[in-house]
Scaffold this motif. Sequence first.
Motif, PDB file in Angstrom:
ATOM      1  N   TRP A  83     -21.608 -32.531 -32.699  1.00  0.00           N
ATOM      2  CA  TRP A  83     -21.006 -31.643 -31.714  1.00  0.00           C
ATOM      3  C   TRP A  83     -21.965 -30.536 -31.317  1.00  0.00           C
ATOM      4  CZ3 TRP A  83     -16.628 -33.343 -29.707  1.00  0.00           C
ATOM      5  CH2 TRP A  83     -15.891 -34.256 -30.440  1.00  0.00           C
ATOM      6  N   GLY A  84     -21.999 -30.198 -30.036  1.00  0.00           N
ATOM      7  CA  GLY A  84     -22.829 -29.109 -29.555  1.00  0.00           C
ATOM      8  C   GLY A  84     -22.410 -28.692 -28.162  1.00  0.00           C
ATOM      9  N   GLN A  85     -22.934 -27.580 -27.743  1.00  0.00           N
ATOM     10  CA  GLN A  85     -22.681 -27.094 -26.389  1.00  0.00           C
ATOM     11  C   GLN A  85     -23.881 -27.433 -25.525  1.00  0.00           C
ATOM     12  OE1 GLN A  85     -21.484 -22.977 -27.692  1.00  0.00           O
ATOM     13  NE2 GLN A  85     -20.140 -23.215 -25.919  1.00  0.00           N
ATOM     14  N   ARG A  86     -23.616 -28.009 -24.378  1.00  0.00           N
ATOM     15  CA  ARG A  86     -24.687 -28.326 -23.438  1.00  0.00           C
ATOM     16  C   ARG A  86     -24.875 -27.146 -22.484  1.00  0.00           C
ATOM     17  NH1 ARG A  86     -23.139 -34.018 -20.940  1.00  0.00           N
ATOM     18  NH2 ARG A  86     -21.333 -32.801 -20.375  1.00  0.00           N
ATOM     19  N   LEU A 119     -23.910 -21.881 -21.232  1.00  0.00           N
ATOM     20  CA  LEU A 119     -23.381 -22.877 -22.149  1.00  0.00           C
ATOM     21  C   LEU A 119     -22.002 -23.319 -21.666  1.00  0.00           C
ATOM     22  CD1 LEU A 119     -24.254 -21.352 -25.631  1.00  0.00           C
ATOM     23  CD2 LEU A 119     -25.311 -23.318 -24.524  1.00  0.00           C
ATOM     24  N   GLU A 120     -21.744 -24.618 -21.745  1.00  0.00           N
ATOM     25  CA  GLU A 120     -20.407 -25.112 -21.427  1.00  0.00           C
ATOM     26  C   GLU A 120     -19.409 -24.513 -22.422  1.00  0.00           C
ATOM     27  OE1 GLU A 120     -20.574 -29.483 -19.463  1.00  0.00           O
ATOM     28  OE2 GLU A 120     -20.833 -29.398 -21.624  1.00  0.00           O
ATOM     29  N   PRO A 121     -18.234 -24.150 -21.957  1.00  0.00           N
ATOM     30  CA  PRO A 121     -17.242 -23.544 -22.849  1.00  0.00           C
ATOM     31  C   PRO A 121     -16.418 -24.592 -23.600  1.00  0.00           C
ATOM     32  CG  PRO A 121     -16.463 -23.500 -20.606  1.00  0.00           C
ATOM     33  CD  PRO A 121     -17.847 -24.093 -20.564  1.00  0.00           C
ATOM     34  N   ARG A 122     -17.089 -25.533 -24.221  1.00  0.00           N
ATOM     35  CA  ARG A 122     -16.462 -26.582 -25.016  1.00  0.00           C
ATOM     36  C   ARG A 122     -17.563 -27.259 -25.817  1.00  0.00           C
ATOM     37  NH1 ARG A 122     -15.539 -30.412 -19.774  1.00  0.00           N
ATOM     38  NH2 ARG A 122     -17.731 -30.792 -19.375  1.00  0.00           N
ATOM     39  N   LEU A 123     -17.194 -28.050 -26.783  1.00  0.00           N
ATOM     40  CA  LEU A 123     -18.163 -28.829 -27.538  1.00  0.00           C
ATOM     41  C   LEU A 123     -18.136 -30.262 -27.036  1.00  0.00           C
ATOM     42  CD1 LEU A 123     -17.457 -27.546 -31.163  1.00  0.00           C
ATOM     43  CD2 LEU A 123     -19.219 -26.787 -29.562  1.00  0.00           C
ATOM     44  N   LEU A 164     -14.470 -31.508 -26.840  1.00  0.00           N
ATOM     45  CA  LEU A 164     -13.573 -30.870 -27.798  1.00  0.00           C
ATOM     46  C   LEU A 164     -13.306 -29.442 -27.346  1.00  0.00           C
ATOM     47  CD1 LEU A 164     -12.063 -30.984 -30.513  1.00  0.00           C
ATOM     48  CD2 LEU A 164     -14.180 -30.160 -31.584  1.00  0.00           C
ATOM     49  N   TYR A 165     -12.057 -29.184 -27.054  1.00  0.00           N
ATOM     50  CA  TYR A 165     -11.625 -27.842 -26.673  1.00  0.00           C
ATOM     51  C   TYR A 165     -11.027 -27.208 -27.927  1.00  0.00           C
ATOM     52  CZ  TYR A 165     -12.404 -29.610 -22.022  1.00  0.00           C
ATOM     53  OH  TYR A 165     -12.995 -30.153 -20.905  1.00  0.00           O
ATOM     54  N   ARG A 166     -11.721 -26.240 -28.485  1.00  0.00           N
ATOM     55  CA  ARG A 166     -11.382 -25.691 -29.795  1.00  0.00           C
ATOM     56  C   ARG A 166     -10.156 -24.796 -29.777  1.00  0.00           C
ATOM     57  NH1 ARG A 166     -17.416 -23.707 -30.083  1.00  0.00           N
ATOM     58  NH2 ARG A 166     -16.803 -23.446 -27.933  1.00  0.00           N
ATOM     59  N   ASP A 167      -9.967 -24.050 -28.706  1.00  0.00           N
ATOM     60  CA  ASP A 167      -8.832 -23.129 -28.629  1.00  0.00           C
ATOM     61  C   ASP A 167      -8.589 -22.769 -27.172  1.00  0.00           C
ATOM     62  OD1 ASP A 167     -10.700 -21.125 -27.858  1.00  0.00           O
ATOM     63  OD2 ASP A 167     -10.999 -20.543 -29.934  1.00  0.00           O
ATOM     64  N   GLY A 168      -7.738 -21.804 -26.918  1.00  0.00           N
ATOM     65  CA  GLY A 168      -7.420 -21.415 -25.546  1.00  0.00           C
ATOM     66  C   GLY A 168      -8.574 -20.786 -24.794  1.00  0.00           C
ATOM     67  N   SER A 169      -9.645 -20.441 -25.492  1.00  0.00           N
ATOM     68  CA  SER A 169     -10.816 -19.859 -24.829  1.00  0.00           C
ATOM     69  C   SER A 169     -11.739 -20.917 -24.259  1.00  0.00           C
ATOM     70  CB  SER A 169     -11.601 -18.985 -25.812  1.00  0.00           C
ATOM     71  OG  SER A 169     -10.802 -17.929 -26.282  1.00  0.00           O
ATOM     72  N   ASP A 170     -11.655 -22.141 -24.772  1.00  0.00           N
ATOM     73  CA  ASP A 170     -12.475 -23.241 -24.254  1.00  0.00           C
ATOM     74  C   ASP A 170     -11.763 -23.855 -23.060  1.00  0.00           C
ATOM     75  OD1 ASP A 170     -14.251 -22.865 -26.292  1.00  0.00           O
ATOM     76  OD2 ASP A 170     -13.915 -24.794 -27.254  1.00  0.00           O
ATOM     77  N   SER A 171     -12.441 -23.883 -21.926  1.00  0.00           N
ATOM     78  CA  SER A 171     -11.846 -24.498 -20.740  1.00  0.00           C
ATOM     79  C   SER A 171     -12.928 -24.685 -19.700  1.00  0.00           C
ATOM     80  CB  SER A 171     -10.737 -23.608 -20.177  1.00  0.00           C
ATOM     81  OG  SER A 171     -11.275 -22.377 -19.714  1.00  0.00           O
ATOM     82  N   VAL A 172     -12.611 -25.464 -18.702  1.00  0.00           N
ATOM     83  CA  VAL A 172     -13.461 -25.616 -17.530  1.00  0.00           C
ATOM     84  C   VAL A 172     -12.566 -25.562 -16.311  1.00  0.00           C
ATOM     85  CG1 VAL A 172     -15.279 -26.932 -18.663  1.00  0.00           C
ATOM     86  CG2 VAL A 172     -13.380 -28.119 -17.642  1.00  0.00           C
ATOM     87  N   ALA A 173     -13.159 -25.326 -15.162  1.00  0.00           N
ATOM     88  CA  ALA A 173     -12.384 -25.280 -13.932  1.00  0.00           C
ATOM     89  C   ALA A 173     -11.904 -26.692 -13.568  1.00  0.00           C
ATOM     90  CB  ALA A 173     -13.253 -24.712 -12.803  1.00  0.00           C
ATOM     91  N   TRP A 174     -10.919 -26.765 -12.704  1.00  0.00           N
ATOM     92  CA  TRP A 174     -10.445 -28.063 -12.218  1.00  0.00           C
ATOM     93  C   TRP A 174     -11.609 -28.837 -11.636  1.00  0.00           C
ATOM     94  CZ3 TRP A 174      -5.907 -30.176 -13.216  1.00  0.00           C
ATOM     95  CH2 TRP A 174      -4.854 -29.348 -13.605  1.00  0.00           C
ATOM     96  N   HIS A 175     -11.681 -30.108 -11.960  1.00  0.00           N
ATOM     97  CA  HIS A 175     -12.765 -30.958 -11.457  1.00  0.00           C
ATOM     98  C   HIS A 175     -12.318 -32.408 -11.540  1.00  0.00           C
ATOM     99  CE1 HIS A 175     -13.242 -30.799 -15.809  1.00  0.00           C
ATOM    100  NE2 HIS A 175     -13.883 -31.942 -15.733  1.00  0.00           N
ATOM    101  N   ARG A 176     -13.110 -33.268 -10.938  1.00  0.00           N
ATOM    102  CA  ARG A 176     -12.820 -34.694 -11.030  1.00  0.00           C
ATOM    103  C   ARG A 176     -14.072 -35.451 -11.329  1.00  0.00           C
ATOM    104  NH1 ARG A 176     -11.872 -36.269  -4.757  1.00  0.00           N
ATOM    105  NH2 ARG A 176     -12.378 -34.269  -3.944  1.00  0.00           N
TER     106      ARG A 176
END
Length: 128
Positions: free
Chosen positions: A60-63, A73-77, A116-128
Motif C-alpha cells: 500500500w502507498g500513496q501515488r 499525494l492522492e488522498p487514499r492508499l 483503500l479509503y482509510r477514513d472520512g478524510s480519504d476521498s476523491v472528487a466525482w470521476h469516471r
Amino acid sequence: MTSKISLQQSLFAEETPAVDPAFAGLERVQLDETSWIDYCPGWVTGSDQLFERMLAAGRWGQRTVTMYEKKMLEPRLTAAFANDVADPGTPPELVEITGLLSARYDVVLDRIWVNLYRDGSDSVAWHR
C-alpha cells in the motif's frame, strides 16, 4: 498496514473465499445503446477473508498526481496485485478472478488495482 482500518463485515459471510466460474445470477443492466453494467451478486464468496488477506499482503502507498498544475499525494492508499501465482503477495483468488474476467470480456487483465479509503478524510472528487 500500521493504521487501524474500520471494516463493516458481513453478518453471514464466514465462508472460505471462492469465485463462481459460471457467473450464475449475472444480470446485465443496459444503460444506453453502447453502455451496460454486469451485476453478479454472490460471484465472490468469503469476501471478508479475502479483504483481510489483501489488506495484509498489499504493498500500500500513496501515488503522486498532478491536479490543477500542482503535484500532490492522492488522498487514499493504492495497491496492485499481479495476476501471477508465483507472486506470494497475490491471493490465489485474485489470479482466478482476473483469469475469469479476462476470458469473459476478451481482454487481458494482468493485475488488479485496489484503492483503500482509510477514513472520512480519504476521498476523491466525482470521476469516471
